[in-house]
Design a protein around this motif. Structure first.
Motif, mmCIF file in Angstrom:
data_model
loop_
_atom_site.group_PDB
_atom_site.id
_atom_site.type_symbol
_atom_site.label_atom_id
_atom_site.label_comp_id
_atom_site.label_asym_id
_atom_site.label_seq_id
_atom_site.Cartn_x
_atom_site.Cartn_y
_atom_site.Cartn_z
ATOM 1 N N PRO A 134 0.826 -1.210 0.000
ATOM 2 C CA PRO A 134 0.000 0.000 0.000
ATOM 3 C C PRO A 134 0.858 1.257 0.000
ATOM 4 N N ALA A 135 0.307 2.314 -0.602
ATOM 5 C CA ALA A 135 0.955 3.631 -0.654
ATOM 6 C C ALA A 135 2.321 3.563 -1.324
ATOM 7 N N ASP A 136 2.455 2.715 -2.340
ATOM 8 C CA ASP A 136 3.745 2.567 -3.015
ATOM 9 C C ASP A 136 3.569 2.506 -4.530
ATOM 10 N N SER A 137 2.527 3.162 -5.052
ATOM 11 C CA SER A 137 2.279 3.141 -6.490
ATOM 12 C C SER A 137 2.974 4.313 -7.164
ATOM 13 N N HIS A 138 3.736 4.016 -8.187
ATOM 14 C CA HIS A 138 4.423 5.066 -8.936
ATOM 15 C C HIS A 138 4.218 4.901 -10.436
ATOM 16 N N THR A 139 3.267 4.063 -10.826
ATOM 17 C CA THR A 139 3.076 3.819 -12.255
ATOM 18 C C THR A 139 1.650 4.016 -12.743
ATOM 19 N N ALA A 140 0.678 3.932 -11.871
ATOM 20 C CA ALA A 140 -0.727 4.024 -12.303
ATOM 21 C C ALA A 140 -1.302 5.395 -11.963
ATOM 22 N N ILE A 141 -2.279 5.826 -12.771
ATOM 23 C CA ILE A 141 -3.015 7.056 -12.509
ATOM 24 C C ILE A 141 -4.493 6.703 -12.540
ATOM 25 N N ILE A 142 -5.228 7.089 -11.505
ATOM 26 C CA ILE A 142 -6.663 6.852 -11.425
ATOM 27 C C ILE A 142 -7.322 8.061 -12.066
ATOM 28 N N GLU A 143 -8.090 7.823 -13.143
ATOM 29 C CA GLU A 143 -8.600 8.934 -13.936
ATOM 30 C C GLU A 143 -10.120 9.017 -13.901
ATOM 31 N N PHE A 144 -10.603 10.249 -13.743
ATOM 32 C CA PHE A 144 -12.034 10.529 -13.739
ATOM 33 C C PHE A 144 -12.310 11.618 -14.769
ATOM 34 N N ARG A 145 -13.226 11.347 -15.682
ATOM 35 C CA ARG A 145 -13.687 12.393 -16.603
ATOM 36 C C ARG A 145 -14.713 13.238 -15.853
ATOM 37 N N VAL A 146 -14.517 14.552 -15.875
ATOM 38 C CA VAL A 146 -15.412 15.472 -15.175
ATOM 39 C C VAL A 146 -15.940 16.498 -16.166
ATOM 40 N N GLY A 147 -17.037 17.130 -15.824
ATOM 41 C CA GLY A 147 -17.655 18.099 -16.730
ATOM 42 C C GLY A 147 -16.839 19.362 -16.917
ATOM 43 N N ASP A 148 -16.179 19.832 -15.863
ATOM 44 C CA ASP A 148 -15.410 21.076 -15.925
ATOM 45 C C ASP A 148 -14.256 20.972 -14.938
ATOM 46 N N VAL A 149 -13.082 20.653 -15.441
ATOM 47 C CA VAL A 149 -11.928 20.425 -14.574
ATOM 48 C C VAL A 149 -11.546 21.682 -13.796
ATOM 49 N N ASP A 150 -11.713 22.849 -14.383
ATOM 50 C CA ASP A 150 -11.379 24.081 -13.667
ATOM 51 C C ASP A 150 -12.327 24.317 -12.488
ATOM 52 N N ALA A 151 -13.605 24.016 -12.671
ATOM 53 C CA ALA A 151 -14.569 24.140 -11.583
ATOM 54 C C ALA A 151 -14.260 23.127 -10.471
ATOM 55 N N GLU A 152 -13.862 21.917 -10.853
ATOM 56 C CA GLU A 152 -13.497 20.904 -9.856
ATOM 57 C C GLU A 152 -12.259 21.334 -9.075
ATOM 58 N N PHE A 153 -11.301 21.936 -9.756
ATOM 59 C CA PHE A 153 -10.102 22.426 -9.078
ATOM 60 C C PHE A 153 -10.482 23.496 -8.050
ATOM 61 N N ALA A 154 -11.365 24.406 -8.425
ATOM 62 C CA ALA A 154 -11.810 25.438 -7.490
ATOM 63 C C ALA A 154 -12.554 24.810 -6.305
ATOM 64 N N ARG A 155 -13.415 23.826 -6.585
ATOM 65 C CA ARG A 155 -14.185 23.168 -5.523
ATOM 66 C C ARG A 155 -13.291 22.434 -4.538
ATOM 67 N N LEU A 156 -12.229 21.818 -5.054
ATOM 68 C CA LEU A 156 -11.364 20.970 -4.232
ATOM 69 C C LEU A 156 -10.093 21.666 -3.756
ATOM 70 N N SER A 157 -9.961 22.943 -4.007
ATOM 71 C CA SER A 157 -8.690 23.620 -3.737
ATOM 72 C C SER A 157 -8.196 23.416 -2.303
ATOM 73 N N ASP A 158 -9.073 23.470 -1.314
ATOM 74 C CA ASP A 158 -8.634 23.246 0.065
ATOM 75 C C ASP A 158 -8.250 21.788 0.307
ATOM 76 N N THR A 159 -9.000 20.872 -0.288
ATOM 77 C CA THR A 159 -8.768 19.442 -0.062
ATOM 78 C C THR A 159 -7.449 18.976 -0.661
ATOM 79 N N ILE A 160 -7.107 19.482 -1.850
ATOM 80 C CA ILE A 160 -5.922 18.964 -2.558
ATOM 81 C C ILE A 160 -4.773 19.962 -2.634
#
Length: 133
Positions: free
Chosen positions: A63-89
């Motif tokens: 666990p916590a040792d992945s350096h090759t995979a990326i978990i990907e989610f298609r979202v409607g507006d990536v910029d809006a998601e970035f603003a929504r999650l800015s504190d979390t990430i």
């Protein structure tokens, strides 16, 4: 054949359940204290504890040792998601929203275990066509 699931193995299931529930704004179903799933229309993200690996033998994954995979989610507006999650990430952002050469606008960040997560929105006509099949 149908690709249906990716499973993350973690030493802290509850932490990842809270994180993925928050970033996706979707329910994560806890089946046991060792196993949960986030079901999307396209695929399921499963979260399993290290105890679930005892069925498969020692040192199957770390666990916590992945350096090759990326978990990907298609979202409607990536910029809006970035603003929504800015504190979390804010401390886990790898790449702020950037338009990639293949036509997706992409945001990269790490989950609490260090796994790379990509939120993306197709923005060019070719990328939109590819994902709207």
């Amino acid at each position: 054949m149908n690709f249906v699931s990716v499973r993350i193995i973690t030493s802290d299931v509850q932490r990842l359940v809270r994180f993925y529930g928050e970033i996706t704004d979707m329910p994560v179903t806890m089946y046991t204290e060792d196993f949960a799933e986030l079901a999307t229309p396209a695929c399921t993200l499963a979260i399993g504890s290290t105890r679930t690996l005892q069925l498969f033998g020692d040192d199957v994954t770390r666990p916590a040792d992945s350096h090759t995979a990326i978990i990907e989610f298609r979202v409607g507006d990536v910029d809006a998601e970035f603003a929504r999650l800015s504190d979390t990430i804010k401390d886990a952002t790898v790449q702020k929203p950037t338009t990639m050469p293949w036509g997706n606008r992409s945001l990269l960040f790490r989950d609490p275990d260090g796994n790379l997560v990509n939120f993306f929105t197709p923005v060019t006509a070719e990328a939109i066509k590819k994902f709207d099949k």
